[in-house]
Design a protein around this motif. Structure first.
Motif, PDB file in Angstrom:
ATOM      1  N   VAL A 140     -18.717  28.882 -31.887  1.00  0.00           N
ATOM      2  CA  VAL A 140     -19.919  28.610 -32.677  1.00  0.00           C
ATOM      3  C   VAL A 140     -20.709  29.911 -32.894  1.00  0.00           C
ATOM      4  N   ARG A 141     -20.643  30.804 -31.905  1.00  0.00           N
ATOM      5  CA  ARG A 141     -21.455  32.028 -31.941  1.00  0.00           C
ATOM      6  C   ARG A 141     -20.671  33.283 -32.299  1.00  0.00           C
ATOM      7  N   VAL A 142     -19.384  33.263 -32.084  1.00  0.00           N
ATOM      8  CA  VAL A 142     -18.553  34.462 -32.247  1.00  0.00           C
ATOM      9  C   VAL A 142     -17.412  34.115 -33.213  1.00  0.00           C
ATOM     10  N   PRO A 143     -17.064  34.998 -34.145  1.00  0.00           N
ATOM     11  CA  PRO A 143     -15.926  34.681 -35.026  1.00  0.00           C
ATOM     12  C   PRO A 143     -14.673  34.365 -34.198  1.00  0.00           C
ATOM     13  N   ARG A 144     -13.965  33.315 -34.621  1.00  0.00           N
ATOM     14  CA  ARG A 144     -12.758  32.936 -33.857  1.00  0.00           C
ATOM     15  C   ARG A 144     -11.803  34.121 -33.705  1.00  0.00           C
ATOM     16  N   ALA A 145     -11.704  34.943 -34.762  1.00  0.00           N
ATOM     17  CA  ALA A 145     -10.750  36.068 -34.705  1.00  0.00           C
ATOM     18  C   ALA A 145     -11.126  37.040 -33.582  1.00  0.00           C
ATOM     19  N   THR A 146     -12.436  37.216 -33.344  1.00  0.00           N
ATOM     20  CA  THR A 146     -12.879  38.124 -32.276  1.00  0.00           C
ATOM     21  C   THR A 146     -12.528  37.538 -30.913  1.00  0.00           C
ATOM     22  N   PHE A 147     -12.840  36.248 -30.753  1.00  0.00           N
ATOM     23  CA  PHE A 147     -12.538  35.551 -29.498  1.00  0.00           C
ATOM     24  C   PHE A 147     -11.019  35.616 -29.240  1.00  0.00           C
ATOM     25  N   VAL A 148     -10.240  35.344 -30.288  1.00  0.00           N
ATOM     26  CA  VAL A 148      -8.768  35.394 -30.163  1.00  0.00           C
ATOM     27  C   VAL A 148      -8.314  36.786 -29.731  1.00  0.00           C
ATOM     28  N   SER A 149      -8.918  37.817 -30.310  1.00  0.00           N
ATOM     29  CA  SER A 149      -8.444  39.185 -29.995  1.00  0.00           C
ATOM     30  C   SER A 149      -8.726  39.532 -28.524  1.00  0.00           C
ATOM     31  N   ILE A 150      -9.833  39.006 -27.956  1.00  0.00           N
ATOM     32  CA  ILE A 150     -10.099  39.247 -26.529  1.00  0.00           C
ATOM     33  C   ILE A 150      -9.017  38.568 -25.689  1.00  0.00           C
ATOM     34  N   TRP A 151      -8.730  37.312 -26.022  1.00  0.00           N
ATOM     35  CA  TRP A 151      -7.742  36.545 -25.218  1.00  0.00           C
ATOM     36  C   TRP A 151      -6.333  37.130 -25.393  1.00  0.00           C
ATOM     37  N   GLU A 152      -6.036  37.643 -26.588  1.00  0.00           N
ATOM     38  CA  GLU A 152      -4.714  38.279 -26.783  1.00  0.00           C
ATOM     39  C   GLU A 152      -4.603  39.548 -25.945  1.00  0.00           C
ATOM     40  N   ALA A 153      -5.703  40.307 -25.891  1.00  0.00           N
ATOM     41  CA  ALA A 153      -5.672  41.557 -25.103  1.00  0.00           C
ATOM     42  C   ALA A 153      -5.477  41.231 -23.622  1.00  0.00           C
ATOM     43  N   ARG A 155      -4.036  38.455 -22.403  1.00  0.00           N
ATOM     44  CA  ARG A 155      -2.668  37.927 -22.252  1.00  0.00           C
ATOM     45  C   ARG A 155      -1.667  39.090 -22.173  1.00  0.00           C
ATOM     46  N   ASP A 156      -1.808  40.043 -23.092  1.00  0.00           N
ATOM     47  CA  ASP A 156      -0.818  41.121 -23.156  1.00  0.00           C
ATOM     48  C   ASP A 156      -1.025  42.161 -22.049  1.00  0.00           C
ATOM     49  N   GLY A 157      -2.279  42.290 -21.588  1.00  0.00           N
ATOM     50  CA  GLY A 157      -2.565  43.351 -20.622  1.00  0.00           C
ATOM     51  C   GLY A 157      -2.388  42.944 -19.158  1.00  0.00           C
ATOM     52  N   TYR A 158      -2.515  41.648 -18.860  1.00  0.00           N
ATOM     53  CA  TYR A 158      -2.572  41.259 -17.446  1.00  0.00           C
ATOM     54  C   TYR A 158      -1.372  40.456 -16.948  1.00  0.00           C
ATOM     55  N   ALA A 159      -0.453  40.091 -17.838  1.00  0.00           N
ATOM     56  CA  ALA A 159       0.624  39.168 -17.439  1.00  0.00           C
ATOM     57  C   ALA A 159       1.383  39.689 -16.215  1.00  0.00           C
ATOM     58  N   ARG A 160       1.768  40.949 -16.260  1.00  0.00           N
ATOM     59  CA  ARG A 160       2.589  41.470 -15.162  1.00  0.00           C
ATOM     60  C   ARG A 160       1.778  41.567 -13.866  1.00  0.00           C
ATOM     61  N   ALA A 161       0.543  42.044 -13.976  1.00  0.00           N
ATOM     62  CA  ALA A 161      -0.296  42.210 -12.771  1.00  0.00           C
ATOM     63  C   ALA A 161      -0.601  40.853 -12.135  1.00  0.00           C
ATOM     64  N   PHE A 168       1.198  32.561  -9.922  1.00  0.00           N
ATOM     65  CA  PHE A 168       1.558  32.287 -11.321  1.00  0.00           C
ATOM     66  C   PHE A 168       2.602  33.297 -11.783  1.00  0.00           C
ATOM     67  N   SER A 169       3.719  32.808 -12.316  1.00  0.00           N
ATOM     68  CA  SER A 169       4.727  33.716 -12.863  1.00  0.00           C
ATOM     69  C   SER A 169       4.218  34.257 -14.198  1.00  0.00           C
ATOM     70  N   GLU A 170       4.896  35.302 -14.680  1.00  0.00           N
ATOM     71  CA  GLU A 170       4.511  35.868 -15.966  1.00  0.00           C
ATOM     72  C   GLU A 170       4.586  34.781 -17.050  1.00  0.00           C
ATOM     73  N   GLN A 171       5.642  33.955 -16.997  1.00  0.00           N
ATOM     74  CA  GLN A 171       5.801  32.902 -18.014  1.00  0.00           C
ATOM     75  C   GLN A 171       4.684  31.860 -17.924  1.00  0.00           C
ATOM     76  N   HIS A 176      -0.300  29.626 -20.194  1.00  0.00           N
ATOM     77  CA  HIS A 176      -1.723  29.264 -20.130  1.00  0.00           C
ATOM     78  C   HIS A 176      -2.507  29.983 -21.231  1.00  0.00           C
ATOM     79  N   PHE A 177      -2.224  31.265 -21.428  1.00  0.00           N
ATOM     80  CA  PHE A 177      -2.977  31.991 -22.459  1.00  0.00           C
ATOM     81  C   PHE A 177      -2.598  31.518 -23.863  1.00  0.00           C
ATOM     82  N   ASP A 178      -1.333  31.241 -24.101  1.00  0.00           N
ATOM     83  CA  ASP A 178      -0.943  30.741 -25.428  1.00  0.00           C
ATOM     84  C   ASP A 178      -1.576  29.368 -25.684  1.00  0.00           C
ATOM     85  N   ASN A 179      -1.701  28.571 -24.624  1.00  0.00           N
ATOM     86  CA  ASN A 179      -2.358  27.262 -24.730  1.00  0.00           C
ATOM     87  C   ASN A 179      -3.837  27.440 -25.129  1.00  0.00           C
ATOM     88  N   MET A 180      -4.531  28.384 -24.486  1.00  0.00           N
ATOM     89  CA  MET A 180      -5.947  28.625 -24.835  1.00  0.00           C
ATOM     90  C   MET A 180      -6.056  29.237 -26.232  1.00  0.00           C
TER      91      MET A 180
END
Ligand code: SAM
Length: 203
Positions: A140-153, A155-161, A168-171, A176-180
């Motif tokens: 409601v407050r933030v463009p969906r694309a911005t919110f998506v870009s945070i969650w993508e970063a 997902r891509d940055g923390y999976a291995r760690a 939780f396995s990488e998969q 979970h992140f693809d679901n969100m």
């Protein structure tokens, strides 16, 4: 104005973003544990998105207080991964958020739920006029694309760690992140991330 970080690459990025400020702002490689600056040197000290990611947040706050003048203010943007709420879809995001950040923090010596503790830390460090406000990140407050870009970063940055430090396995983490992300990309989908901003005055 002075900005600090311990990674030269991040400092270089900050310098390129803030060229318009000219000589009024400089960026230096300094650690928030020990800034190596005189006491009481600043009217306002801001620490953004750092204390959840490194150990001993109370030492960081003490150092921020040391370099701020009497009567000056401190603002801390302190993340808290227990303040993220998404509607359930194929998976229930709570199943990850309730357990993942705690386990990751225990394994790495960090506190990913520190946001809720900063009010008390400020009070015990004798700061005055302590306030807590929230940046609310939702569709409601933030463009969906911005919110998506945070969650993508994340997902891509923390999976291995996350796979290395939690059950939780990488998969599973990626699922979970693809679901969100599916929720965030759906025009009717809703999720929210509250980010506390805690402020206080130095006596
Ligand atoms: C999530 S980023 C936030 C970056 C920036 N403060 C902002 O708000 O955009 C966390 C930053 O903390 C930095 N960091 C980690 N340990 C630090 C330390 N001891 N002193 C200063 N910065 C540190 C990292 O290099 C990283 O750039």
């Amino acid at each position: 104005m002075l900005g600090v970080d311990v990674l030269d690459k991040h400092l270089e990025f900050a310098r390129t973003r803030f060229t318009d400020f000219g000589e009024r702002v400089r960026f230096e490689n300094r650690s928030v544990y020990d800034l190596g600056l005189p006491g009481g040197a600043f009217d306002l000290t801001v620490c953004r998105h750092v204390i959840h990611s490194i150990p001993y947040p109370e030492r960081v706050l003490a150092e921020l207080i040391r370099v701020t003048r009497s009567g000056g203010r401190i603002h801390v943007i302190a993340e808290d991964y227990g303040m993220i709420h998404f509607e359930p879809r194929a998976l229930d995001p709570d199943a990850f958020w309730r357990e993942g950040p705690r386990a990751f923090g225990e394994a790495t010596g960090t506190d990913l739920l520190v946001g809720r503790k900063v009010y008390g830390l400020f009070r015990r460090l004798d700061l005055l006029d302590v306030t807590v406000d929230y940046v609310v990140i939702d569709p409601v407050r933030v463009p969906r694309a911005t919110f998506v870009s945070i969650w993508e970063a994340w997902r891509d940055g923390y999976a291995r760690a996350v796979a290395e430090h939690t059950r939780f396995s990488e998969q599973e983490f990626l699922a979970h992140f693809d679901n969100m992300l599916a929720t965030l990309r759906d025009p009717d989908g809703y999720g929210v991330w509250f980010v506390p901003i805690v402020s206080g005055r130095v006596p």
